[in-house]
Design a protein around this motif. Sequence first.
Motif, PDB file in Angstrom:
ATOM      1  N   SER A 193       0.833  -1.208   0.000  1.00  0.00           N
ATOM      2  CA  SER A 193       0.000   0.000   0.000  1.00  0.00           C
ATOM      3  C   SER A 193       0.866   1.256   0.000  1.00  0.00           C
ATOM      4  O   SER A 193       0.572   2.227  -0.708  1.00  0.00           O
ATOM      5  CB  SER A 193      -0.922   0.013   1.216  1.00  0.00           C
ATOM      6  N   GLY A 194       1.921   1.241   0.781  1.00  0.00           N
ATOM      7  CA  GLY A 194       2.830   2.384   0.814  1.00  0.00           C
ATOM      8  C   GLY A 194       3.506   2.617  -0.523  1.00  0.00           C
ATOM      9  O   GLY A 194       3.597   3.755  -1.000  1.00  0.00           O
ATOM     10  N   THR A 248       0.969   3.981  -2.991  1.00  0.00           N
ATOM     11  CA  THR A 248       0.687   5.389  -2.700  1.00  0.00           C
ATOM     12  C   THR A 248       1.777   6.283  -3.259  1.00  0.00           C
ATOM     13  O   THR A 248       1.502   7.327  -3.865  1.00  0.00           O
ATOM     14  CB  THR A 248       0.556   5.602  -1.178  1.00  0.00           C
ATOM     15  N   TRP A 285       1.564   9.034  -6.446  1.00  0.00           N
ATOM     16  CA  TRP A 285       2.006  10.416  -6.266  1.00  0.00           C
ATOM     17  C   TRP A 285       2.955  10.825  -7.396  1.00  0.00           C
ATOM     18  O   TRP A 285       2.941  11.964  -7.840  1.00  0.00           O
ATOM     19  CB  TRP A 285       2.700  10.538  -4.903  1.00  0.00           C
ATOM     20  N   ASP A 287      -5.399   9.694 -10.631  1.00  0.00           N
ATOM     21  CA  ASP A 287      -5.228   8.715  -9.558  1.00  0.00           C
ATOM     22  C   ASP A 287      -6.327   7.666  -9.604  1.00  0.00           C
ATOM     23  O   ASP A 287      -6.093   6.494  -9.317  1.00  0.00           O
ATOM     24  CB  ASP A 287      -5.265   9.410  -8.188  1.00  0.00           C
ATOM     25  N   GLY A 345      -5.770   3.761  -9.809  1.00  0.00           N
ATOM     26  CA  GLY A 345      -6.347   2.946  -8.744  1.00  0.00           C
ATOM     27  C   GLY A 345      -7.192   1.808  -9.304  1.00  0.00           C
ATOM     28  O   GLY A 345      -7.086   0.665  -8.861  1.00  0.00           O
TER      29      GLY A 345
END
Length: 47
Positions: free
Chosen positions: A14-15, A18, A22, A28, A32
């Motif tokens: 997840s990190g 993310t 960015w 996004d 996603g």
Amino acid sequence: MTYQTTLGWSLVTSGIVTLLLWVLPGSDLLWGLALLVLGGLVLYIRQ
């Protein structure tokens, strides 16, 4: 033990995702949805 490992990898992933969202250009929401579909395919194929 397996649950903790899965949770750990999920948080790390997840990190990373993310950070990628960015950095990557474009919407996004589009990224996603693409990643959601890709993850679903991976889970479906691994069965």
